[in-house]
Design an enzyme around this catalytic site. Structure first.
Site, short mmCIF file in Angstrom:
data_model
loop_
_atom_site.label_atom_id
_atom_site.label_comp_id
_atom_site.label_asym_id
_atom_site.label_seq_id
_atom_site.Cartn_x
_atom_site.Cartn_y
_atom_site.Cartn_z
CB CYS A 11 -0.86 0.07 1.26
SG CYS A 11 -1.97 -1.30 1.40
CB CYS A 251 11.39 -3.09 4.61
SG CYS A 251 11.30 -4.12 3.15
CB SER A 300 12.90 -1.63 -9.14
OG SER A 300 12.41 -2.88 -9.52
CG ASP A 362 14.90 -7.97 -11.86
OD1 ASP A 362 14.54 -6.84 -11.49
OD2 ASP A 362 14.10 -8.88 -12.13
CG ASP A 363 14.03 -5.65 -8.17
OD1 ASP A 363 13.59 -6.55 -7.45
OD2 ASP A 363 13.45 -5.27 -9.20
CB CYS A 399 8.28 -10.79 4.10
SG CYS A 399 7.95 -9.19 4.88
CB CYS A 448 14.05 -5.73 8.13
SG CYS A 448 13.42 -7.42 8.01
CB CYS A 451 13.37 -11.99 2.88
SG CYS A 451 13.85 -10.33 2.46
#
Ligand code: SF4
Length: 462
Positions: A11, A251, A300, A362-363, A399, A448, A451
């Site tokens: 969001c 994050c 990105s 890529d990210d 996550c 953080c 992951c």
């Protein structure tokens, strides 16, 4: 900006007070600049004495068409763009959520994920309470009403903050509450998601990213710190602490992937971070490697590919054009649809790719679906070799803080070597930025990175 990678975030929020004009158009403009944070639905709650809501499925321009906004008017308001990670995409889950309690309206928007919501919902249901949606945001709103038990116009910032602290202490949230003639905003004590405040000539605004304020005459810009919030009234604004922040845990994917390159969040410019990561990636894993062209996976991967190209002197080109005119499909429930989605979203430029040794930047790699399809497209266009590079380390864990990462077993990097991953996605080689190098960019224990870690070394878990 749209992201077509495989991680989805849930969001973007925007709200505030605009004394001279109807705030609805300002909120819509803010949400348009936060569109990259959620494309499933959009909504606005605004008004003065009574709050009116316009919310629909779809992109901001469609969901909040000007003809619909004619019906809402006011100086206070909040808005939301959504991607669902908790709760499904049914209409009842579209935010803002509004209730009327003791004759007064309260609206809420939320970015994040609160782990305790399930238990609290079950408790409420045991005493016969009903919910109109399946989202955790409704649980937060109901919990506030039950705890405070008085007219919303009498709720104080301190009381709301105390309730959030006591009930959702493990959660990741940025919450905007619209109470009679007031806006309150709260950022959780870990600070997983960003929250920015701007004092502008036009009024006071709060948003997920500062890019949302672009176009306003900003006089002061402040990042709301973890465990802090802001209260906006007709008299002014006050930034206040509502909890203790012992374990800040921002994050890293906000910087690597979610946020707009134009944004400055967690005290860093997002584009600058991505360029830097691309440079470090080349210097760390590819020092003696050469290729004909560096191509980003848009959007990105763009900054990272520019950084990689600058460090390597390998020419940068846009080898894949993103099809911006396509309506985004909201849910991609199976592999076949995801594959089709990638093929519709990217258009290769054959002249850039044919007979070339390509480095594709890529990210991150999540399921590997996007990478596999893109590599197959590049090879169909005559690429001699495709070498996949990721500026994130291998994602090997899920996550719990609002990011839709699939189960471990679905992750392409889980329990696999680089060679096995390359085979699975059809690349000639695959390399990732090592975690210790990522930690040079995201220094200290305020980030953080869970992951990227297995269960056995979840030392970063708060
Ligand atoms: S686990 Fe990964 S995606 Fe989730 S908050 Fe932490 S860094 Fe972000």
């Amino acid at each position: 900006m749209f992201n077509f990678s495989e991680i989805n975030e849930e969001c973007g929020v925007f709200g505030g007070w605009c004394p001279q004009k109807n705030i609805a158009q300002y909120i819509k403009c803010g949400l348009l600049k936060l569109q990259h944070r959620g494309q499933e639905s959009a909504g606005i709650s605004c008004g003065n004495e009574f709050q009116k809501i316009v919310k629909n499925k779809g992109l901001v321009n469609l969901a909040l068409e000007n003809s619909l906004l004619k019906n809402i008017e006011g100086n206070f308001g909040i808005g939301h763009v959504r991607y669902s990670t908790f709760g499904d995409d049914r209409k009842e889950n579209i935010q803002p959520l509004k209730v009327t309690y003791t004759g007064e309206d309260v609206s809420l928007v939320h970015n994040g994920n609160v782990a305790q919501a399930k238990k609290i919902r079950e408790k409420f249901e045991r005493i016969g309470e009903v919910f109109l949606s399946s989202s955790d945001s409704e649980v937060i709103l109901k919990r506030l009403i039950f705890s405070l038990k008085k007219k919303p116009s009498l709720w104080t910032f301190e009381e709301v903050g105390k309730c959030l602290k006591e009930n959702f202490s493990d959660g990741a949230y940025c919450i905007l509450l619209y109470l009679p003639n007031r806006i309150m905003a709260f950022r959780d004590n870990f600070g997983y998601r960003p929250l920015m405040f701007a004092k502008c000539e036009e009024g006071y605004f709060v948003a997920s990213e500062d890019v949302a304020f672009y176009g306003l005459n900003v006089e002061e810009l402040t990042e709301i710190k973890p465990a802090y919030g802001v209260e906006i009234t007709k008299e002014g604004y006050e930034i206040k602490q509502f909890a203790q922040s012992k374990n800040v845990c921002q994050c890293v994917f906000e910087q690597i992937y979610f946020a707009s390159p134009a944004s400055n969040i967690f005290s860093k410019n997002v584009y600058g971070t991505r360029v830097k990561l691309g440079k470090i990636l080349f210097e760390t894993v590819d020092k003696d490697f050469s290729a004909d062209v560096v191509i980003p996976v848009m959007d990105s991967g763009l900054g990272c590919a520019i950084g990689y190209s600058q460090a390597s002197n390998i020419p940068f080109h846009l080898g894949l054009i993103r099809n911006s005119w396509m309506e985004r499909s909201f849910i991609q429930p199976n592999q076949e649809k995801r594959t089709l989605n990638v093929r519709q979203k990217f258009i290769p430029i054959k002249q850039v790719i044919e007979n070339k040794k390509v480095v594709l930047i890529d990210d991150s790699l999540v399921r590997g679906t996007t990478s596999r399809e893109i590599i197959s497209m590049l090879k169909c266009c005559g690429a001699k070799e495709v070498h996949m590079r990721s500026v994130s380390p291998k994602i090997i864990n899920t996550c719990s803080w609002g990011v839709d990462i699939p189960t471990r077993e679905e992750l392409v990097s889980y329990k696999k070597t680089d060679k096995e991953i390359a085979q699975q996605i059809g690349a000639d080689s695959v390399k990732f930025l090592p975690l210790e190098k990522l930690s040079e960019v995201f220094r200290g224990d305020v980030w953080c990175k869970k992951c990227f870690k297995g269960v056995e070394d979840e030392v970063f878990l708060p």
